[in-house]
Design a protein around this motif. Structure first.
Motif, mmCIF file in Angstrom:
data_model
loop_
_atom_site.group_PDB
_atom_site.id
_atom_site.type_symbol
_atom_site.label_atom_id
_atom_site.label_comp_id
_atom_site.label_asym_id
_atom_site.label_seq_id
_atom_site.Cartn_x
_atom_site.Cartn_y
_atom_site.Cartn_z
ATOM 1 N N LEU A 281 3.025 13.034 5.861
ATOM 2 C CA LEU A 281 3.731 13.650 4.743
ATOM 3 C C LEU A 281 3.083 14.991 4.401
ATOM 4 O O LEU A 281 1.859 15.093 4.285
ATOM 5 C CB LEU A 281 3.696 12.729 3.531
ATOM 6 N N CYS A 314 7.903 7.239 4.091
ATOM 7 C CA CYS A 314 7.020 7.788 5.114
ATOM 8 C C CYS A 314 6.101 6.720 5.702
ATOM 9 O O CYS A 314 5.879 5.666 5.109
ATOM 10 C CB CYS A 314 6.181 8.922 4.540
ATOM 11 N N LYS A 317 1.578 7.587 3.140
ATOM 12 C CA LYS A 317 1.685 8.493 2.007
ATOM 13 C C LYS A 317 0.310 8.988 1.584
ATOM 14 O O LYS A 317 -0.714 8.391 1.919
ATOM 15 C CB LYS A 317 2.386 7.816 0.837
ATOM 16 N N ALA A 334 6.811 8.994 -3.262
ATOM 17 C CA ALA A 334 6.555 8.712 -1.849
ATOM 18 C C ALA A 334 6.185 7.242 -1.727
ATOM 19 O O ALA A 334 5.372 6.732 -2.502
ATOM 20 C CB ALA A 334 5.423 9.587 -1.327
ATOM 21 N N GLU A 336 5.503 4.052 1.343
ATOM 22 C CA GLU A 336 5.322 3.773 2.755
ATOM 23 C C GLU A 336 6.323 2.726 3.238
ATOM 24 O O GLU A 336 6.855 1.952 2.458
ATOM 25 C CB GLU A 336 3.890 3.268 3.009
#
Length: 363
Positions: A281, A314, A317, A334, A336
């Motif tokens: 990220l 993502c 993170k 964000a 994961e």
């Protein structure tokens, strides 16, 4: 003649379907309550025999033989042991259970399961089918068990869905995304969605995509897998999500932009934009999502709707990067994702350590 051409048939058929569901619900609830009472009787009989193991086995063996002889299969020794365990796990509800004729049993009502402290005599102490309780009564943590019972009732999970959510450690993943007070609320009320942070899970488990078997995959593979398994993805996202579009294009200042996935959450009454990232990220990713959210807030959101939420899904993170890049009031998060079911023991250990740290801080 189709159903639209025969409204009388449609009404009668709908009424019969509804009646079937109500009858099935009454039968399931009656069976669960009956099994609870059988379990209670077995425990009381064992206690009279001073809990001797050999005595207990003999009682169950003889009881199983005679019940199967009269009532058919379904009363094996293992099933009787399950009924015994069912009573032992939920014996605190014994005072709230009153034997009723089946006609008096209430139909399924997910909201009643919230009032588990002392259900009134008018409500059923159990709200799920026997197959659900076979799963639930094997969960040792009472708070976790209560959470899954509430969620199964409110969300109408099937037994396979309940098993999947339990094995994906939904309780731990939600708890690790919240503060201490919210964890207690989670155990008491289930997964409530009142603010943007409530939709977050850490990590989001995407094992059903099958990408974990691949040596490498692209963001397009990830997106395509989600679309192909959209029903499972919506279940993993949680409550209130409606799918609107993939690669949703919008044009600003003669330039085209594409949002990977666009959802709407009817409970929060807002758009939820998701961008998929398989690499590390970056602050550019966060800045791009900020721009997407700003566009939706200014040009798509209606007056009655809440601010748009942006989620960067993502592989890994970086909380410090997120905090440094975005303003404090940014509605961007964000989280994961994992292509494998997380190890439940590790998440439980992590949750216990986290709760202990919070308790030390508050003391």
């Amino acid at each position: 003649m189709n159903d639209l051409e025969n409204p009388l048939y449609s009404k009668v058929a709908a009424l019969l379907e509804q009646a079937r569901k109500q009858v099935a619900s009454i039968v399931n609830l009656t069976m669960v309550h009956t099994y609870f009472e059988i379990g209670k009787m077995i425990v009381e009989e064992e206690q009279q025999g001073e809990l001797r193991a050999a005595y207990g086995k003999k009682v169950l063996k003889e009881l199983s033989f005679r019940l199967k002889e009269r009532f058919g299969k379904g009363f094996s020794e293992q099933n009787l042991r399950n009924m015994r365990q069912f009573f032992l796990v939920y014996q605190d509800r014994a005072d709230s259970i009153r034997q009723k004729p089946s006609s008096e049993l209430q139909s399924f009502n997910p909201q009643l399961v919230k009032k588990q402290q002392k259900p009134s005599g008018k409500s059923s102490a159990f709200q799920l089918g026997w197959s659900h309780y076979l799963v639930l009564m094997r969960i040792e943590n009472p708070q976790e068990r209560h959470f899954y019972e509430i969620e199964s009732a409110q969300t109408n999970w099937s037994e396979p869905q309940l098993k999947r959510q339990y094995h994906s450690s939904l309780y731990e993943r939600l708890a690790l995304s919240r503060d201490k007070d919210a964890v207690l609320k989670l155990a008491q009320q289930g997964h409530t969605v009142e603010k943007p942070q409530d939709i977050l899970k850490n990590p989001l488990t995407l094992d059903f995509l099958g990408l974990g078997e691949k040596i490498s995959y692209s963001e397009t593979d990830l997106e395509q897998g989600i679309i192909f398994k959209l029903q499972e993805f919506l279940l993993e996202l949680g409550k209130g999500f409606l799918f609107e579009a993939r690669q949703k294009r919008f044009t600003f200042d003669n330039e085209h932009f594409f949002v990977d996935l666009v959802f709407y959450n009817r409970l929060l009454q807002c758009y939820v934009l998701i961008d998929l990232k398989i690499e590390k990220l970056t602050h550019q990713d966060l800045g791009q999502m900020q721009m997407y959210v700003n566009y939706y807030d200014r040009y798509e959101r209606q007056e009655f709707e809440k601010p748009t939420i942006g989620i960067l899904l993502c592989k890994k993170k970086n909380n410090n990067l997120v905090e440094l890049t975005l303003p404090k009031n940014a509605n961007i998060y964000a989280t994961e994702y994992s292509l494998y079911l997380p190890k439940k023991e590790l998440l439980q250990q992590k949750l216990n350590e986290w709760v202990e740290e919070l308790e030390e801080e508050n003391n």
